[in-house]
Every structure is written in structure tokens, then in C-alpha cells.
Design an enzyme around this catalytic site. Structure first.
Site, mmCIF file in Angstrom:
data_model
loop_
_atom_site.group_PDB
_atom_site.id
_atom_site.type_symbol
_atom_site.label_atom_id
_atom_site.label_comp_id
_atom_site.label_asym_id
_atom_site.label_seq_id
_atom_site.Cartn_x
_atom_site.Cartn_y
_atom_site.Cartn_z
ATOM 1 N N GLU A 121 1.237 -3.081 -5.165
ATOM 2 C CA GLU A 121 0.730 -1.740 -4.881
ATOM 3 C C GLU A 121 1.863 -0.859 -4.335
ATOM 4 O O GLU A 121 1.730 -0.195 -3.309
ATOM 5 C CB GLU A 121 -0.476 -1.778 -3.930
ATOM 6 C CG GLU A 121 -1.392 -0.589 -4.164
ATOM 7 C CD GLU A 121 -2.705 -0.644 -3.374
ATOM 8 O OE1 GLU A 121 -3.455 0.328 -3.486
ATOM 9 O OE2 GLU A 121 -2.972 -1.637 -2.680
ATOM 10 N N ASP A 174 -1.707 -9.940 -4.570
ATOM 11 C CA ASP A 174 -3.048 -9.479 -4.206
ATOM 12 C C ASP A 174 -3.949 -9.775 -5.401
ATOM 13 O O ASP A 174 -3.922 -9.058 -6.399
ATOM 14 C CB ASP A 174 -3.002 -7.984 -3.895
ATOM 15 C CG ASP A 174 -4.370 -7.405 -3.554
ATOM 16 O OD1 ASP A 174 -5.370 -8.144 -3.638
ATOM 17 O OD2 ASP A 174 -4.442 -6.208 -3.223
ATOM 18 N N ASP A 227 -4.981 -12.104 -0.570
ATOM 19 C CA ASP A 227 -3.603 -12.378 -0.990
ATOM 20 C C ASP A 227 -3.362 -13.886 -0.975
ATOM 21 O O ASP A 227 -3.723 -14.570 -0.009
ATOM 22 C CB ASP A 227 -2.634 -11.665 -0.057
ATOM 23 C CG ASP A 227 -2.897 -10.161 -0.017
ATOM 24 O OD1 ASP A 227 -2.255 -9.445 -0.794
ATOM 25 O OD2 ASP A 227 -3.768 -9.731 0.775
ATOM 26 N N ASP A 247 0.828 -1.207 0.000
ATOM 27 C CA ASP A 247 0.000 0.000 0.000
ATOM 28 C C ASP A 247 0.866 1.263 0.000
ATOM 29 O O ASP A 247 0.660 2.169 0.795
ATOM 30 C CB ASP A 247 -0.950 -0.014 1.199
ATOM 31 C CG ASP A 247 -1.979 1.123 1.133
ATOM 32 O OD1 ASP A 247 -2.360 1.503 0.020
ATOM 33 O OD2 ASP A 247 -2.380 1.620 2.201
ATOM 34 N N TYR A 300 -0.683 -7.912 -9.142
ATOM 35 C CA TYR A 300 -1.646 -7.064 -8.440
ATOM 36 C C TYR A 300 -2.858 -6.956 -9.356
ATOM 37 O O TYR A 300 -2.887 -6.180 -10.299
ATOM 38 C CB TYR A 300 -1.031 -5.697 -8.147
ATOM 39 C CG TYR A 300 -1.969 -4.713 -7.476
ATOM 40 C CD1 TYR A 300 -2.845 -5.127 -6.474
ATOM 41 C CD2 TYR A 300 -1.977 -3.373 -7.843
ATOM 42 C CE1 TYR A 300 -3.694 -4.236 -5.860
ATOM 43 C CE2 TYR A 300 -2.826 -2.463 -7.231
ATOM 44 C CZ TYR A 300 -3.679 -2.901 -6.242
ATOM 45 O OH TYR A 300 -4.536 -2.017 -5.634
ATOM 46 N N ASN A 311 -7.184 -9.768 -5.300
ATOM 47 C CA ASN A 311 -8.378 -8.926 -5.194
ATOM 48 C C ASN A 311 -9.688 -9.698 -5.309
ATOM 49 O O ASN A 311 -10.635 -9.263 -5.971
ATOM 50 C CB ASN A 311 -8.315 -7.791 -6.226
ATOM 51 C CG ASN A 311 -7.998 -6.450 -5.567
ATOM 52 O OD1 ASN A 311 -8.500 -6.161 -4.478
ATOM 53 N ND2 ASN A 311 -7.184 -5.654 -6.218
ATOM 54 N N ASP A 315 -2.249 -1.992 4.986
ATOM 55 C CA ASP A 315 -3.592 -2.507 5.271
ATOM 56 C C ASP A 315 -3.709 -3.978 4.892
ATOM 57 O O ASP A 315 -4.736 -4.610 5.146
ATOM 58 C CB ASP A 315 -4.679 -1.670 4.582
ATOM 59 C CG ASP A 315 -4.445 -1.465 3.104
ATOM 60 O OD1 ASP A 315 -3.422 -1.952 2.569
ATOM 61 O OD2 ASP A 315 -5.275 -0.788 2.461
ATOM 62 N N HIS A 316 -2.678 -4.527 4.287
ATOM 63 C CA HIS A 316 -2.545 -5.970 4.066
ATOM 64 C C HIS A 316 -1.432 -6.493 4.974
ATOM 65 O O HIS A 316 -0.539 -5.745 5.374
ATOM 66 C CB HIS A 316 -2.150 -6.282 2.620
ATOM 67 C CG HIS A 316 -3.188 -5.988 1.607
ATOM 68 N ND1 HIS A 316 -3.828 -6.965 0.877
ATOM 69 C CD2 HIS A 316 -3.689 -4.804 1.156
ATOM 70 C CE1 HIS A 316 -4.682 -6.409 0.028
ATOM 71 N NE2 HIS A 316 -4.608 -5.087 0.179
#
Length: 317
Positions: free
Chosen positions: A96, A210, A282, A70, A171, A212, A307-308
């Protein structure tokens, strides 16, 4: 998971993610053991001791860590590199990163433990998307993107070829607020699946990053309230299922099929991480042929800095 635009080191930049407030789970009318346990406080995931050998007795020969940071500049300031040094994987994959190569922090550019460093960033939007792969061993070859112009402008994929396998870090695009990119996401899923199948036809493949999507209801805290939100739509979940059907296995669920509360992302809103109101976005996927050497697939939920949280794979290859 989507996030609102917020201030970054160099001002306000467009964010792919937007924060989605998690609906509060309904209270059980009948009570019961689960309701009583949750009433005592949030149920946190406990990462079990690392398994360093496969069920067949093969000791791991490869350790890979993946982390959506992030924003790599903020992550470095939050001591992300110190955690990586303690974890000490053979390869570290980041998603990210939100940073052009020329703006990377010196601390990571000069990281001697990983002499082979590869970066991909968005062509069109500075401070958007981006992935990285840092390795102790030099790959045979490294490529960027998936070979389709529509999907290769945002710096989302790096593929590294090693003697025994391919390692791909990705990502995956988010469907966005109001699912405005869901149609694009479906095109991406199809193209990305074909790309991975092409590589896997040559050598066994490891995919990390990630992705998503929370695949099953067990993979997020509040499935009922999120069925129309990005990351848990039927279309995205079906796309992930098709990837598994194409010859790949979700390593965490292969080893821990019924383990709940195992999440890798928590919105910054509503104190979600402290409450463990999260999503498992993830993953490590591997070609089915590598499962014999699968030792462990870890969720390092206590590691902070994003935040991950990071995830780690132990594999005998």
C-alpha cells in the site's frame, strides 16, 4: 481492512480500505478472570524475545520484514525508515505504497543499505495500492504481477527469485464496503494460489504481505460482529484455508497456535490501537518444506507509522 477516502499528501485519492467501526464486545454476565482482566484495561500483545535458531538448532540465515505502510510518503515522514534501519532485515517488503516511482521520497530512493529496489504501482489509479521490495542482495530475477491481465493492473505483487527460494510480496485486494469486490476477490484468490503453486513447484517459497483476511476467530478482536465484513467473510477465510492446503504454512500460527490479541492492523477510528481492537491481516507464509528452518515469526506491534505494524521472519534457508 477497508478505509474511507481521506486526504493524502497530494489531495484526496480513492482508498481501497474503509474504516469499519468495531462493535463493542458484550460484557460477560458471569464476570470471571477474563472479564476482570479486561476491566483493568486493554490486553496488549507482548512480542516475546526473538528466536534466532530453529527447534532443530539451525541459526537463521535470512531476515525479512513486511509492512503495509498506508502511503509511503507519509510513512517516511513518520520515521518509518529509521525503524527499518534499526530492525535491519536482509529484505524489506512494503505494501500500500500509494505512490508512483517518480514521486518516491528521495530518502528511500537513496537508501544505500538496500541497493536493489523494486517498485510496482497501479496502472489505472495514481496513489492507489502499490508494493515494493528492497534487498541487500541482488535477486536472480524479479517479476511483477501474476501473469493475468485482470489481476495485474493494480501493482499488487512482486516476486524475487534467490538461489534457494522465491520471495513474493503481495497486497491482496480487499472485498470492499458492502462486499462489492468479494466476487473479484474470490477470482483473485484462485488465480494467486495457482501462481504461487507454480513458483513453489520450482523452489521453496516465502509469501509476505497484507493478505487482507483474518483467518480464524483468534485473529481479530471482535469476530462475531465482523462475519459479514470484508476481511472475515466465510469466502475469504475459505480462500486462505485453501492456500494453506496447497502446501503453505502460516508461520505465526505454526509457532504460536493459541496466542491471542496478536494483531497487525487497527482502524484509525475509535482509538482502536490504544485499545488493541485489531485484526491480524499481515502474514508470512512459507512452503511446508521450509518449516524445518523456521526460527521465528514476529509481530512488531509497538512500531508506529501506519495503521498496520511491521512483521518480521527469521528463517534458516
Amino acid at each position: 481492512m477497508p478505509k474511507r477516502g481521506k486526504k493524502k499528501e497530494d489531495g484526496v485519492v480513492p482508498e481501497e480500505k474503509e474504516e469499519v467501526a468495531e462493535p463493542e464486545p458484550k460484557k460477560s454476565k458471569k464476570g470471571g478472570a477474563k472479564a476482570e482482566k479486561e476491566a483493568d484495561g486493554p490486553i496488549m500483545y507482548q512480542d516475546p524475545p526473538d528466536k534466532l535458531s530453529s527447534p532443530s538448532g539451525k541459526k537463521y540465515t535470512l531476515k525479512v520484514t513486511s509492512w503495509n505502510v498506508d502511503g509511503i510518503r507519509a510513512w517516511v515522514k513518520k520515521k518509518g525508515l529509521e525503524w527499518v534501519r534499526e530492525e535491519d532485515p536482509d529484505v524489506i517488503c512494503l505494501q500500500e505504497t500509494k505512490c508512483a516511482e517518480k514521486q518516491l521520497p528521495a530518502d528511500i530512493q537513496e537508501m544505500a543499505e538496500y541497493p536493489h529496489k523494486y517498485w510496482a504501482c497501479s496502472d489505472d489509479k495514481e496513489g492507489y495500492s502499490g508494493v515494493a521490495l528492497l534487498s541487500k542482495v541482488k535477486p536472480i530475477d524479479v517479476t511483477y504481477g501474476i501473469g493475468e491481465e485482470e489481476h495485474d493492473k493494480e501493482g499488487r505483487v512482486i516476486s524475487a527469485e534467490f538461489p534457494s527460494h522465491f520471495l513474493v510480496t503481495a497486497y491482496v485486494p480487499n472485498a470492499g464496503r458492502g462486499l462489492v469486490r468479494l466476487e473479484y476477490r474470490q477470482r483473485w484468490d484462485k488465480a494467486f494460489r495457482a501462481y504461487l503453486q507454480g513458483l513453489a513447484a520450482r523452489k521453496p517459497l516465502i509469501l509476505c504481505g497484507d493478505l487482507n483476511v483474518a483467518h480464524q476467530e483468534i485473529d481479530l478482536k471482535n469476530p462475531k460482529g465482523n462475519k459479514k465484513n470484508a476481511g472475515f467473510t466465510p469466502e475469504e477465510r475459505a480462500g486462505f484455508g485453501q492456500l494453506l492446503e496447497a502446501g503453505f504454512a502460516d508461520t505465526f500460527r505454526h509457532l504460536y497456535p493459541d496466542t491471542p490479541y496478536a494483531y497487525t492492523f487497527w482502524t484509525y477510528m475509535m482509538n482502536a490501537r490504544a485499545k488493541n481492537v485489531g485484526w491480524r491481516l499481515d502474514y508470512f507464509l512459507v512452503s511446508n518444506g521450509l518449516l524445518e528452518g523456521l526460527c521465528d515469526s514476529k509481530i512488531r506491534s509497538k512500531a508506529l507509522g501506519s495503521d498496520h505494524c511491521p512483521i518480521t521472519l527469521y528463517l534458516a534457508v
